[in-house]
Every structure is written in structure tokens, then in C-alpha cells.
Write a protein that holds these residues in place. Structure first.
Motif, PDB file in Angstrom:
ATOM      1  N   TRP A  94       0.838  -1.209   0.000  1.00  0.00           N
ATOM      2  CA  TRP A  94       0.000   0.000   0.000  1.00  0.00           C
ATOM      3  C   TRP A  94       0.876   1.265   0.000  1.00  0.00           C
ATOM      4  O   TRP A  94       0.655   2.192  -0.786  1.00  0.00           O
ATOM      5  CB  TRP A  94      -0.932  -0.026   1.227  1.00  0.00           C
ATOM      6  CG  TRP A  94      -1.534   1.314   1.538  1.00  0.00           C
ATOM      7  CD1 TRP A  94      -2.605   1.883   0.927  1.00  0.00           C
ATOM      8  CD2 TRP A  94      -1.064   2.260   2.502  1.00  0.00           C
ATOM      9  NE1 TRP A  94      -2.845   3.125   1.450  1.00  0.00           N
ATOM     10  CE2 TRP A  94      -1.918   3.379   2.418  1.00  0.00           C
ATOM     11  CE3 TRP A  94      -0.025   2.278   3.428  1.00  0.00           C
ATOM     12  CZ2 TRP A  94      -1.751   4.502   3.233  1.00  0.00           C
ATOM     13  CZ3 TRP A  94       0.138   3.388   4.233  1.00  0.00           C
ATOM     14  CH2 TRP A  94      -0.715   4.485   4.126  1.00  0.00           C
ATOM     15  N   ARG A 141       0.949   3.944  -3.127  1.00  0.00           N
ATOM     16  CA  ARG A 141       0.469   5.295  -2.829  1.00  0.00           C
ATOM     17  C   ARG A 141       1.568   6.310  -3.194  1.00  0.00           C
ATOM     18  O   ARG A 141       1.314   7.345  -3.796  1.00  0.00           O
ATOM     19  CB  ARG A 141       0.078   5.375  -1.344  1.00  0.00           C
ATOM     20  CG  ARG A 141      -0.619   6.650  -0.978  1.00  0.00           C
ATOM     21  CD  ARG A 141      -1.089   6.631   0.465  1.00  0.00           C
ATOM     22  NE  ARG A 141      -1.207   7.998   0.904  1.00  0.00           N
ATOM     23  CZ  ARG A 141      -2.330   8.593   1.268  1.00  0.00           C
ATOM     24  NH1 ARG A 141      -3.450   7.956   1.287  1.00  0.00           N
ATOM     25  NH2 ARG A 141      -2.331   9.854   1.636  1.00  0.00           N
ATOM     26  N   GLY A 189     -11.815   7.022  -8.210  1.00  0.00           N
ATOM     27  CA  GLY A 189     -11.594   7.972  -7.116  1.00  0.00           C
ATOM     28  C   GLY A 189     -11.626   9.397  -7.601  1.00  0.00           C
ATOM     29  O   GLY A 189     -12.075  10.301  -6.891  1.00  0.00           O
ATOM     30  N   SER A 235     -15.214  14.474  -7.886  1.00  0.00           N
ATOM     31  CA  SER A 235     -15.198  15.864  -8.359  1.00  0.00           C
ATOM     32  C   SER A 235     -16.502  16.184  -9.094  1.00  0.00           C
ATOM     33  O   SER A 235     -16.976  17.323  -9.050  1.00  0.00           O
ATOM     34  CB  SER A 235     -14.008  16.119  -9.283  1.00  0.00           C
ATOM     35  OG  SER A 235     -12.837  15.665  -8.670  1.00  0.00           O
ATOM     36  N   THR A 294     -18.956  17.006  -6.420  1.00  0.00           N
ATOM     37  CA  THR A 294     -18.678  18.311  -5.801  1.00  0.00           C
ATOM     38  C   THR A 294     -19.204  19.456  -6.672  1.00  0.00           C
ATOM     39  O   THR A 294     -19.879  20.368  -6.177  1.00  0.00           O
ATOM     40  CB  THR A 294     -17.159  18.473  -5.565  1.00  0.00           C
ATOM     41  OG1 THR A 294     -16.694  17.338  -4.833  1.00  0.00           O
ATOM     42  CG2 THR A 294     -16.836  19.735  -4.801  1.00  0.00           C
ATOM     43  N   PRO A 325     -18.502  13.960  -0.786  1.00  0.00           N
ATOM     44  CA  PRO A 325     -18.782  12.900  -1.760  1.00  0.00           C
ATOM     45  C   PRO A 325     -18.709  11.492  -1.161  1.00  0.00           C
ATOM     46  O   PRO A 325     -19.431  10.603  -1.583  1.00  0.00           O
ATOM     47  CB  PRO A 325     -17.705  13.108  -2.830  1.00  0.00           C
ATOM     48  CG  PRO A 325     -17.393  14.554  -2.747  1.00  0.00           C
ATOM     49  CD  PRO A 325     -17.498  14.910  -1.295  1.00  0.00           C
ATOM     50  N   PHE A 335     -16.807   6.904   5.174  1.00  0.00           N
ATOM     51  CA  PHE A 335     -15.602   6.331   4.552  1.00  0.00           C
ATOM     52  C   PHE A 335     -15.724   4.813   4.487  1.00  0.00           C
ATOM     53  O   PHE A 335     -16.368   4.202   5.343  1.00  0.00           O
ATOM     54  CB  PHE A 335     -14.336   6.664   5.355  1.00  0.00           C
ATOM     55  CG  PHE A 335     -14.097   8.135   5.551  1.00  0.00           C
ATOM     56  CD1 PHE A 335     -14.752   9.087   4.784  1.00  0.00           C
ATOM     57  CD2 PHE A 335     -13.185   8.570   6.513  1.00  0.00           C
ATOM     58  CE1 PHE A 335     -14.523  10.433   4.981  1.00  0.00           C
ATOM     59  CE2 PHE A 335     -12.954   9.922   6.710  1.00  0.00           C
ATOM     60  CZ  PHE A 335     -13.623  10.851   5.948  1.00  0.00           C
ATOM     61  N   ARG A 343     -12.751   0.730   7.875  1.00  0.00           N
ATOM     62  CA  ARG A 343     -11.397   0.322   8.266  1.00  0.00           C
ATOM     63  C   ARG A 343     -11.543  -0.903   9.147  1.00  0.00           C
ATOM     64  O   ARG A 343     -12.660  -1.198   9.604  1.00  0.00           O
ATOM     65  CB  ARG A 343     -10.740   1.432   9.073  1.00  0.00           C
ATOM     66  CG  ARG A 343     -10.343   2.607   8.223  1.00  0.00           C
ATOM     67  CD  ARG A 343     -10.336   3.886   9.012  1.00  0.00           C
ATOM     68  NE  ARG A 343     -10.098   5.001   8.123  1.00  0.00           N
ATOM     69  CZ  ARG A 343      -8.948   5.671   8.061  1.00  0.00           C
ATOM     70  NH1 ARG A 343      -7.964   5.382   8.871  1.00  0.00           N
ATOM     71  NH2 ARG A 343      -8.801   6.658   7.217  1.00  0.00           N
ATOM     72  N   PRO A 345     -13.775  16.231   4.587  1.00  0.00           N
ATOM     73  CA  PRO A 345     -14.224  15.758   3.262  1.00  0.00           C
ATOM     74  C   PRO A 345     -13.202  14.856   2.576  1.00  0.00           C
ATOM     75  O   PRO A 345     -13.563  14.020   1.749  1.00  0.00           O
ATOM     76  CB  PRO A 345     -14.431  17.052   2.465  1.00  0.00           C
ATOM     77  CG  PRO A 345     -13.637  18.088   3.172  1.00  0.00           C
ATOM     78  CD  PRO A 345     -13.622  17.695   4.617  1.00  0.00           C
ATOM     79  N   PHE A 346     -11.912  15.014   2.905  1.00  0.00           N
ATOM     80  CA  PHE A 346     -10.879  14.176   2.287  1.00  0.00           C
ATOM     81  C   PHE A 346     -10.281  13.203   3.296  1.00  0.00           C
ATOM     82  O   PHE A 346      -9.245  12.592   3.039  1.00  0.00           O
ATOM     83  CB  PHE A 346      -9.757  15.046   1.707  1.00  0.00           C
ATOM     84  CG  PHE A 346     -10.206  15.932   0.565  1.00  0.00           C
ATOM     85  CD1 PHE A 346     -10.335  15.419  -0.721  1.00  0.00           C
ATOM     86  CD2 PHE A 346     -10.513  17.271   0.781  1.00  0.00           C
ATOM     87  CE1 PHE A 346     -10.752  16.232  -1.776  1.00  0.00           C
ATOM     88  CE2 PHE A 346     -10.927  18.089  -0.269  1.00  0.00           C
ATOM     89  CZ  PHE A 346     -11.046  17.569  -1.548  1.00  0.00           C
ATOM     90  N   ARG A 368      -3.269   8.425   7.978  1.00  0.00           N
ATOM     91  CA  ARG A 368      -2.537   7.682   6.942  1.00  0.00           C
ATOM     92  C   ARG A 368      -3.351   7.421   5.691  1.00  0.00           C
ATOM     93  O   ARG A 368      -2.816   7.393   4.596  1.00  0.00           O
ATOM     94  CB  ARG A 368      -2.054   6.347   7.519  1.00  0.00           C
ATOM     95  CG  ARG A 368      -0.884   6.473   8.462  1.00  0.00           C
ATOM     96  CD  ARG A 368      -0.573   5.118   9.083  1.00  0.00           C
ATOM     97  NE  ARG A 368       0.677   5.144   9.819  1.00  0.00           N
ATOM     98  CZ  ARG A 368       0.837   5.680  11.030  1.00  0.00           C
ATOM     99  NH1 ARG A 368      -0.187   6.266  11.629  1.00  0.00           N
ATOM    100  NH2 ARG A 368       2.014   5.643  11.633  1.00  0.00           N
ATOM    101  N   ARG A 369      -4.657   7.174   5.836  1.00  0.00           N
ATOM    102  CA  ARG A 369      -5.459   6.823   4.666  1.00  0.00           C
ATOM    103  C   ARG A 369      -6.145   8.036   4.064  1.00  0.00           C
ATOM    104  O   ARG A 369      -7.053   7.903   3.245  1.00  0.00           O
ATOM    105  CB  ARG A 369      -6.511   5.764   5.025  1.00  0.00           C
ATOM    106  CG  ARG A 369      -6.019   4.458   5.573  1.00  0.00           C
ATOM    107  CD  ARG A 369      -5.080   3.686   4.683  1.00  0.00           C
ATOM    108  NE  ARG A 369      -5.578   3.108   3.476  1.00  0.00           N
ATOM    109  CZ  ARG A 369      -5.558   1.793   3.186  1.00  0.00           C
ATOM    110  NH1 ARG A 369      -5.113   0.919   4.064  1.00  0.00           N
ATOM    111  NH2 ARG A 369      -5.956   1.356   2.007  1.00  0.00           N
ATOM    112  N   SER A 429     -12.533  20.847  -9.343  1.00  0.00           N
ATOM    113  CA  SER A 429     -13.870  21.355  -9.003  1.00  0.00           C
ATOM    114  C   SER A 429     -13.931  22.881  -9.181  1.00  0.00           C
ATOM    115  O   SER A 429     -14.912  23.405  -9.711  1.00  0.00           O
ATOM    116  CB  SER A 429     -14.223  21.025  -7.547  1.00  0.00           C
ATOM    117  OG  SER A 429     -14.071  19.649  -7.311  1.00  0.00           O
TER     118      SER A 429
END
Ligand code: HEM
Length: 509
Positions: free
Chosen positions: A133, A137, A310, A315, A318, A375, A379, A382, A442-443, A447-448, A460
């Protein structure tokens, strides 16, 4: 013969029932500490019946449950079949899970749907925490998502937005409606394709179609996830699984073709797109054998879906919600439109650097949109990697944790008049979406947290600035500000229940 078959099925069901009761009893007796509070539950299905509200989307159902059952600290325990889950709906509790105990909750469970779509969860968003991961990333940030790259894609955005403006112009004059979600999705997918894959690939429409089909189920629990020990019934109750497999096969064929084209380009030294894109970089790194965790062809396919999914729906949602809120609040629309028209007065083209730096009010509008309509309101779950004590509550190993960012962004202790759309609330406020303010996620955070936040924000802001500068907007005939529908439809990202269709009139400065 039929009676024998019936008896056999009854026997299997009875046996599964006994196994399940035993498994639930065993799980119960394992945890000794104080568990978070939660609503009453039924044997076997737990709280499933309270979650299956066919009218409200999940974030609202979870928000209502947390309020109704007095989980005042913003933490609520649920039993979803055999799964133990915790729902987080207050900023203070979100900080506990995403900052204080981030490492213990940094992994994702391998859910059936995600395993099919993302080649055994080898993407970034649904991948278990670990070296693979971290490596993938890092590659995506270096090759695509960092600030420098995002700024360098402004010419791609410029071209794609100008095609959109030409389309909108062609609709005006004869009262034709502009279907916002449709046009925005087309715009965002073009931007993502050109930025990440070098060009719009063959089969993009089919890809978009199948992605919509899959997005409804992404991140959700399948029967096999909810009742893992009922193995005998997994085959019988896998209705969605077949739908997903079918859609995924079509997507797989398209991605195979994308990778083949890129490989041929690399082998022939031919380059029509003006440089390496993310896919080229991934192919080169796979072939070099230099990576710490070697990657496969399927891993590249998983990343392609991740970036496309993703980056496009989020977007799109949004911009569509921002425009919807401005139509619902003419005061906000007038203020944002006046700002953009004054800043770019007399100009033919809008410079993106100026859009990002000189439109503070439009920025507030986008920020408030992300608060009211994140959006990803909840989440993707986890999974607890080690038994943890959070604010005095024991969170057992493997517990699934769901962060309700929508409820957090409407917590009345942190937000005045939380259900109203008021961009000015962010004026003179340091609250930002960098993952350091836990009342506004919102984001995400920790870590994730979303690595595409700069890209998503630019994608946007820019189209909105252009659309407000060049056009005046009206609701369709017969629709008033009061009757304008603002209900939501669930999916990978939460969009509008009804398409936002508007009438555009060109604005002559
Ligand atoms: C307005 C636009 C966007 C919003 C609101 C958004 C929101 C989010 C959220 C809430 C998460 C989950 C955080 C968590 O679980 O803690 C996430 C993860 C992610 N996002 Fe975004 N996103 C946006 C744009 C993008 C773009 C443009 C891309 C890439 C092209 C992207 C790629 C990802 C990836 C790969 C992850 C998984 C990160 C990980 O698990 O390590 N996002 N996003």
C-alpha cells in the motif's frame, strides 16, 4: 425426491444457524472490556434490520441511529450479522481513530465486492495497510497527484473546459437543458484520462457505464462478508456478486487494451502524448524489477480503476452539488458570480493560477459544498488491527470502523446552523480540509487520507469559475427555488437523486 431435497436444505439451514449462534456466543465471551454503546439488536441479524432503510441513504440512517440511541460521545457499536462494527460521528471521536490510534485502524477489510473489482484489493483505497500500500500510494503521488503535477495539468483542464463551454453555448438560445451530472462526469473522466493515462482511451463510455454499475456496491457488505460462517449459503445469496463479476469482466477487457497500447508505445519508443504518464511509469517499474514489493499486471489494472473511480465521481459530485446549492441560494450565486466577473473583467480566458488565488468566495462555496455534501459521507470501513482502548471503550480486533464524515460536518456543537448552506462560515476561519480539523473531513485524515485532494479541488474550482463567468443559469420551467429537489442518491460517491438540469444563457461582459 423433492421432499428429500427440502429436508436436506432445512438440515443445512438448521446446522448453519447452530454454527452462527455458537460463533456469536464465542465472540461475545472473548471481549471483557467496556464496549461502546449501541442500539438494541436481534439474535443472528443484530442491527441489520435498523440499517436497511430503503428511503434514506446510509449516512443519514447511521446519523439518525446515533442520535436516537443516545450515543452522545459520537461512538456507536453495531452488530451487522456476524460483524462487529463501530460508527464514529463526532469530531472528538474521529480524532481518536484517525490521529491518536491511526495506526491501529489504518487497514481495510477485504470485502467480497472490493476483491472482485480491485484484483484482490491490490488498489490503494481498499488495500490492506502495509508495504505494498505504502509503495503504490507513493508512486501515484509522485507520478500524478502532487501539487506540481496538478498545476501542470492546468492546460489539460483548460482544453477540456473549453470543449464543455462550447457544448453549453450550443444548447443556449433554444432553451435546451444542460444535464450537469452527465457533462461533469464526461469532463472529469477526460481530465483524469489525459492526466493519468496520457489520452482518453478507447471504450471510455462503456467503462463509465460499468463503473456506475459497480459504484453502487463498492465498499458495501456482501452476504458473505456479513455472515462469513454461513458458507453453504454464500453461493445462494450472492445476487450482487454476479452483477459485479459481469461488470468487472467488461472493465477488465478495456483496461487490458489500455495497458497493451502503453506497452507497445514503450517498446516502439513511440510517444504521441508528450511524455510518461502514470501507466508508463508503472509498467517501467514493474519491468525493472527494482521495486521493493514486486508488482504484477493485475496490480496496475487495480490502480487504473482506483484513479478513474476515485478521481471522477468525487469531483463530479462536488461541482454538481455546488451548482445545486447556488441555484437553491440565489444570494450565494449572485455573490460568487459577481466575484468571478469582476476579477476577470474584460478577459477572454481565465488563468487557472488566478482562479485558485483570486476567487476567495468561490473557494468558500466549494468548501461549504464539501461540508454539506462530502462525496464520501461514510468512509469505506477500516478494520481494527489490534485490540485497542479508545476513550475508555474496548474496540476488539477485526472490528470494522465507519467514519460518518457527513454527521461530523453537521455536529451542532461545532457548526452553527449546520443544515444551512452558508459559505461565509469559513471566512476568517482556519478550518481547512488538510486533515487537521476533525470537524471537517471531506478528504479524510491520517494515513489513509485522500492523496488526490489538491487534484480534486482544482478539478472542481476551475469548471465552476468558467461556468459562472460565461453563463447565467436558470432552473427549468415549472421548477422554483422552493420546489427544487435536493435529495440524495447513494453510490460510490453520493450524488443527486434527480439529475441537475439547467438552462444556460451566455453572459456578454
Ligand atoms: C473532490 C474530490 C475528492 C474527494 C472529496 C475525495 C475524498 C476522499 C476520501 C474521503 C477518502 C477516504 C479517506 C479515508 O478513508 O480516511 C479518499 C481516499 C482516496 N482518494 Fe480521494 N477524493 C477526491 C478526489 C480524488 C482524486 C482526484 C483522486 C485521484 C485521482 C483520489 C484518489 C483517492 C485514493 C487513491 C484514495 C485512497 C487512499 C488510501 O486509502 O490510502 N481522490 N478520497
Amino acid at each position: 425426491m423433492e421432499a428429500v431435497a427440502f429436508n436436506f436444505i432445512s438440515f443445512v439451514l438448521f446446522l448453519s444457524f447452530i454454527i452462527l449462534i455458537h460463533a456469536q456466543w464465542k465472540n461475545k465471551s472473548k471481549t471483557s472490556g467496556k464496549l461502546p454503546p449501541g442500539p438494541w439488536k436481534l439474535p443472528i441479524i443484530g442491527n441489520l434490520h435498523q440499517l436497511s432503510n430503503s428511503v434514506l441513504p446510509t449516512h443519514r440512517v447511521l446519523g439518525e441511529l446515533a442520535k436516537k440511541y443516545g450515543c452522545s460521545q459520537g461512538i456507536m457499536r453495531l452488530q451487522i450479522g456476524e460483524i462487529s462494527a463501530v460508527v464514529v460521528s463526532s469530531p472528538a471521536m474521529a480524532k481518536e481513530f484517525l490521529k491518536t490510534h491511526d495506526l491501529a485502524f489504518a487497514t481495510k477489510p477485504e470485502l467480497v465486492t472490493n476483491k472482485i473489482i480491485f484484483y484482490n484489493c491490490s488498489d490503494i483505497a481498499f488495500c490492506p495497510y502495509g508495504d505494498y500500500w505504502r509503495q503504490m500510494r507513493k508512486i501515484c503521488v509522485m507520478e500524478l497527484l502532487n501539487g506540481k503535477n496538478v498545476r501542470s495539468f492546468s492546460s489539460i483542464r483548460h482544453d477540456e473546459i473549453h470543449s464543455l463551454l462550447a457544448y453549453v453555448r450550443s444548447t443556449s438560445g433554444h432553451g435546451q437543458l444542460v444535464n450537469f451530472p452527465e457533462r461533469m462526469f464526461l469532463l472529469m473522466t477526460s481530465i483524469i484520462c489525459k492526466s493519468a493515462f496520457g489520452k482518453v482511451f478507447t471504450g471510455r463510455e462503456e467503462f463509465m457505464e460499468q463503473l456506475k454499475e459497480m459504484s453502487e456496491l463498492l465498499g458495501s457488505f456482501d452476504f458473505a462478508d456479513v455472515f462469513p460462517s454461513w458458507r453453504v449459503l454464500h453461493g445462494l445469496c450472492g445476487g450482487n456478486k454476479n452483477r459485479i463479476i459481469k461488470a468487472h469482466r467488461k472493465v477488465d477487457a478495456i483496461i487490458e487494451n489500455i495497458i497493451k497500447e502503453h506497452r507497445e508505445k514503450l517498446e516502439n519508443g513511440r510517444d504521441e502524448s508528450g511524455g510518461d504518464c502514470l501507466i508508463d511509469a508503472l509498467i517501467r517499474q514493474m519491468d525493472s524489477g527494482d521495486l521493493r514489493v514486486p508488482i504484477s499486471h493485475d496490480n496496475i489494472k487495480a490502480i487504473i480503476i482506483d484513479m478513474f473511480a476515485g478521481g471522477s465521481e468525487t469531483s463530479t459530485a462536488t461541482t454538481v452539488w455546488a451548482m445545486s446549492e447556488m441555484m437553491k441560494n440565489p444570494r450565494v450565486m449572485a455573490k460568487a458570480q459577481t466575484e468571478v466577473r469582476e476579477v476577470f473583467k474584460g478577459k477572454e480566458t481565465l488563468d487557472e493560477k488566478d482562479i485558485m488565488e483570486q476567487l476567495p468566495y468561490l473557494k468558500l462555496v466549494v468548501k461549504e459544498t464539501l461540508r454539506c455534501h462530502p462525496p464520501f459521507p461514510v468512509f469505506s470501513p477500516r478494520e481494527c488491527r489490534e485490540e485497542s482502548i479508545v476513550n475508555g471503550y474496548t474496540i476488539p480486533l477485526k472490528t470494522k470502523v465507519m467514519i460518518n464524515a457527513w454527521a461530523i460536518g453537521r455536529d451542532p456543537e461545532y457548526w452553527k446552523d449546520p443544515d444551512s448552506f452558508i459559505p461565509e462560515r469559513f471566512e476568517e476561519s482556519s478550518i481547512d480540509f488538510t486533515g487537521n480539523h476533525f470537524q471537517y473531513l471531506p478528504f479524510g485524515a491520517g494515513r489513509r487520507m485522500c492523496p488526490g485532494h489538491a487534484f480534486g479541488f482544482a478539478n472542481s474550482m476551475s469548471p465552476l469559475a468558467h461556468l459562472l463567468f460565461h453563463f447565467d443559469w436558470k432552473l427549468p420551467n415549472g421548477v422554483t427555488v422552493d420546489s427544487f429537489d435536493m435529495t440524495e442518491k447513494p453510490g460510490l460517491s453520493v450524488g443527486r437523486n434527480t439529475d441537475l438540469c439547467l438552462i444556460a444563457t451566455p453572459h456578454i461582459a
